[in-house]
Scaffold this active site. Structure first.
Site, PDB file in Angstrom:
ATOM      1  N   CYS A 108       0.797  -1.234   0.000  1.00 11.80           N
ATOM      2  CA  CYS A 108       0.000   0.000   0.000  1.00 11.80           C
ATOM      3  C   CYS A 108       0.830   1.286   0.000  1.00 11.80           C
ATOM      4  CB  CYS A 108      -0.922   0.002   1.214  1.00 11.80           C
ATOM      5  SG  CYS A 108      -2.101  -1.354   1.188  1.00 11.80           S
TER       6      CYS A 108
HETATM    7  N1  LIG Z   1      -2.935  -5.869   2.054  1.00 14.45           N
HETATM    8  C1  LIG Z   1      -3.408  -4.843   2.753  1.00 14.45           C
HETATM    9  O1  LIG Z   1      -3.102  -4.698   3.930  1.00 14.45           O
HETATM   10  C2  LIG Z   1      -4.373  -3.835   2.136  1.00 14.45           C
HETATM   11  C3  LIG Z   1      -4.959  -2.883   2.981  1.00 14.45           C
HETATM   12  C4  LIG Z   1      -5.864  -1.984   2.459  1.00 14.45           C
HETATM   13  C5  LIG Z   1      -6.137  -1.994   1.105  1.00 14.45           C
HETATM   14  N2  LIG Z   1      -5.538  -2.907   0.271  1.00 14.45           N
HETATM   15  C6  LIG Z   1      -5.903  -2.895  -1.146  1.00 14.45           C
HETATM   16  O2  LIG Z   1      -6.782  -3.999  -1.388  1.00 14.45           O
HETATM   17  C7  LIG Z   1      -6.561  -4.514  -2.703  1.00 14.45           C
HETATM   18  C8  LIG Z   1      -6.206  -5.991  -2.630  1.00 14.45           C
HETATM   19  O3  LIG Z   1      -4.979  -6.129  -1.913  1.00 14.45           O
HETATM   20  P1  LIG Z   1      -4.513  -7.506  -1.259  1.00 14.45           P
HETATM   21  O4  LIG Z   1      -3.390  -7.156  -0.342  1.00 14.45           O
HETATM   22  O5  LIG Z   1      -5.661  -8.256  -0.730  1.00 14.45           O
HETATM   23  O6  LIG Z   1      -3.938  -8.257  -2.554  1.00 14.45           O
HETATM   24  P2  LIG Z   1      -3.567  -9.821  -2.656  1.00 14.45           P
HETATM   25  O7  LIG Z   1      -2.562  -9.910  -3.748  1.00 14.45           O
HETATM   26  O8  LIG Z   1      -3.235 -10.361  -1.305  1.00 14.45           O
HETATM   27  O9  LIG Z   1      -4.921 -10.487  -3.112  1.00 14.45           O
HETATM   28  C9  LIG Z   1      -5.530 -10.248  -4.335  1.00 14.45           C
HETATM   29  C10 LIG Z   1      -6.185 -11.529  -4.803  1.00 14.45           C
HETATM   30  O10 LIG Z   1      -6.896 -11.231  -5.995  1.00 14.45           O
HETATM   31  C11 LIG Z   1      -6.748 -12.324  -6.870  1.00 14.45           C
HETATM   32  N3  LIG Z   1      -7.075 -11.871  -8.213  1.00 14.45           N
HETATM   33  C12 LIG Z   1      -6.329 -11.141  -9.078  1.00 14.45           C
HETATM   34  N4  LIG Z   1      -7.020 -10.884 -10.195  1.00 14.45           N
HETATM   35  C13 LIG Z   1      -8.237 -11.459 -10.054  1.00 14.45           C
HETATM   36  C14 LIG Z   1      -9.385 -11.545 -10.859  1.00 14.45           C
HETATM   37  N5  LIG Z   1      -9.437 -10.972 -12.059  1.00 14.45           N
HETATM   38  N6  LIG Z   1     -10.448 -12.220 -10.393  1.00 14.45           N
HETATM   39  C15 LIG Z   1     -10.411 -12.810  -9.167  1.00 14.45           C
HETATM   40  N7  LIG Z   1      -9.342 -12.753  -8.359  1.00 14.45           N
HETATM   41  C16 LIG Z   1      -8.271 -12.089  -8.785  1.00 14.45           C
HETATM   42  C17 LIG Z   1      -5.327 -12.786  -6.660  1.00 14.45           C
HETATM   43  O11 LIG Z   1      -5.125 -14.127  -7.085  1.00 14.45           O
HETATM   44  C18 LIG Z   1      -5.201 -12.639  -5.125  1.00 14.45           C
HETATM   45  O12 LIG Z   1      -5.579 -13.813  -4.449  1.00 14.45           O
HETATM   46  C19 LIG Z   1      -5.476  -3.634  -3.317  1.00 14.45           C
HETATM   47  O13 LIG Z   1      -6.067  -2.586  -4.012  1.00 14.45           O
HETATM   48  C20 LIG Z   1      -4.760  -3.074  -2.100  1.00 14.45           C
HETATM   49  O14 LIG Z   1      -4.120  -1.856  -2.383  1.00 14.45           O
HETATM   50  C21 LIG Z   1      -4.675  -3.840   0.776  1.00 14.45           C
END
Ligand SMILES: NC(=O)c1ccc[n+]([C@@H]2O[C@H](COP(=O)([O-])OP(=O)(O)OC[C@H]3O[C@@H](n4cnc5c(N)ncnc54)[C@H](O)[C@@H]3O)[C@@H](O)[C@H]2O)c1
Length: 451
Positions: A282
């Site tokens: 992030c």
């Molecule tokens: N990790 C954090 O602490 C956090 C906190 C707040 C916000 N965010 C935001 O949340 C969002 C997700 O982050 P995350 O950390 O969970 O990512 P992540 O990589 O852990 O998880 C994303 C998931 O989405 C899946 N994916 C990708 N493309 C896809 C599709 N077309 N259809 C279905 N699944 C799909 C991936 O395989 C993966 O399992 C991002 O925008 C991030 O900036 C993350």
């Protein structure tokens, strides 16, 4: 899923509201990662049925067989919700039709040219579009620049022939999940929600089922801006303490002692801590989503750029402190020295290594000819990454007094609670501490350099 049919039928919002309040609604969650999986667990724990969607077939299979791939989510919790019939994962989007609400939690990284990469949102929207059903609520949760929901997501969904606001509801609600945080989790963090009219009301009712309270704002763009503001605030303040660290160090003042004392002020000060650089999915990335969008308005984001510059300089700074330490104490060059990097995760007590400054530290040291190994009990092996593909498969070295003594210096990048810092200091010739992890160490403090 309920269709809009006859004029005397209850309105779509009445139907959705009823199902959400009665907790008979089915919630679809797309992207089962660090955000989507805890969210799925929270909805399931409140009695709603959750269908999870992910393109990663291995993750889907693991979840359906009751396993977890995220350290702070126990397998028992996954198995519990699968066995209770409250959760099922799939790679097949057609089941979207049976969902009352669909939440999108896919990644939003930067491209190689450090521009927003919305390809995951776009492909998800295209996949939803062909299964979109009248009366559904679609909420984007991925962090992104103001305008994404209305300018990117909405037009793709409307290719279905249905209109947002008239046939389906569209909202944005930023995710505030903080993996590893012992005080707050998805269920206890208020949720900001943005959207128009009924979409906003529906999204608030949805999240009211799982969080203490929702904070409605007037549009999707405002909610998108709220999330970027929170993360830019962190990036800028971390850059500030990183810069102060360099200045105070030259003056012989300990930045951690300064922050400790400053935070006794009950108002107007909030502590942030220096490190070897920014990490995680992030804070190093999200601010640049705003930078990109601001260009469309002929504006620059100077604080964001400056914070990025200061934070990006930290790995080189701590490596230089190590080089000077080796030089002055042992007349030894970095080239040929054996260095142990302690902690690979981007922050303490998590197994997430995305964007970790440890990679940069290792690269800089190796470029100078050092022989580098790492120790991280939470990351036994380096998984494939786009930016550091060459490090894939490297393994965490074992921890013992003999092994520690075999290195010329150790560099602490991540201060996991499970590491015995006194043992590290007792068995190392030099310890460069970028996290103040050794604050409680009593013996052999002369071997420690804070950096
Ligand atoms: N990790 C954090 O602490 C956090 C906190 C707040 C916000 N965010 C935001 O949340 C969002 C997700 O982050 P995350 O950390 O969970 O990512 P992540 O990589 O852990 O998880 C994303 C998931 O989405 C899946 N994916 C990708 N493309 C896809 C599709 N077309 N259809 C279905 N699944 C799909 C991936 O395989 C993966 O399992 C991002 O925008 C991030 O900036 C993350």
């Amino acid at each position: 899923m309920t269709m809009i049919q006859a004029t005397d039928a209850p309105s779509p919002s009445k139907v959705l509201e009823g199902r959400l309040r009665a907790r008979t609604a089915t919630i679809g969650i797309i992207g089962l990662g660090y955000v989507g999986l805890p969210l799925a667990r929270t909805f399931a724990s409140q009695g709603l049925r959750v269908l999870g969607f992910d393109i990663d077939a291995d993750k889907v299979e693991a979840l359906n067989s009751g396993q977890s791939y995220i350290r702070h989510i126990p397998a028992a919790a996954i198995a519990g919700m699968v066995d209770a019939g409250a959760f099922r994962a799939s790679t097949d989007y057609s089941a979207i039709r049976s969902c009352d609400a669909v939440l999108i939690c896919v990644p939003t990284p930067l491209t190689r040219h450090r521009e927003p990469d919305l390809s995951y949102i776009v492909s998800t929207a295209e996949a939803i579009q062909s299964h979109l059903t009248a009366g559904q609520l679609i909420v984007l949760e991925s962090t992104t620049y103001p305008g994404t929901t209305d300018e990117v997501l909405r037009p793709i969904l409307e290719l279905s022939g249905m209109k947002a606001g008239a046939d389906f509801f569209l909202a944005f609600s930023p995710e505030r999940e903080d993996p590893g945080n012992q005080s707050y989790e998805t269920a206890t963090i208020p949720k900001v929600v943005g959207g128009d009219g009924e979409a906003l009301r529906m999204a608030c009712i949805l999240y009211d089922q799982i969080v203490p309270h929702t904070v409605p704002v007037s549009s999707c763009s405002t909610a998108e801006a709220v999330k970027l503001t929170e993360n830019i605030f962190r990036a800028v303040n971390i850059a500030l303490v990183n810069e102060l660290k360099v200045v105070y160090d030259r003056m012989g003042i300990d930045i951690w002692e300064v922050i400790e004392a400053a935070k006794s002020k009950p108002f107007g000060f909030m502590p942030f801590y220096p490190s070897a650089g920014l990490g995680g999915h992030c804070i190093p990335i999200d601010p640049f989503y705003l930078t990109w969008k601001a260009r469309e308005f002929d504006l620059s984001t100077r604080f964001v750029e400056l914070a990025g510059e200061v934070n990006a300089a930290m790995p080189a700074y701590v490596v230089e402190r190590l080089a000077v330490g080796l030089d002055q104490r042992f007349r030894k060059a970095v080239c040929g020295s054996r260095i142990l990097v302690v902690g690979l995760a981007y922050k303490k007590n998590v197994d997430d290594m995305r964007e970790s400054p440890a990679f940069k530290v290792i690269e800089l040291l190796e470029r100078r000819g050092a022989v580098v190994e790492y120790h991280d009990p939470l990351i036994p092996e380096i998984r494939p990454t786009r930016e550091h593909a060459a490090m894939t498969g490297r393994k965490s070295v074992a921890w013992s007094p003999e092994i520690l003594a075999g290195f010329d210096a150790a560099m602490i990048v991540t201060d996991h609670d499970c590491i015995d810092w006194q043992e590290l200091v007792d068995n190392s010739r030099l310890v460069v501490d970028t996290r103040n992890a050794t604050k409680a160490v009593r013996r052999n403090r002369q071997w420690i350099i804070k950096a």
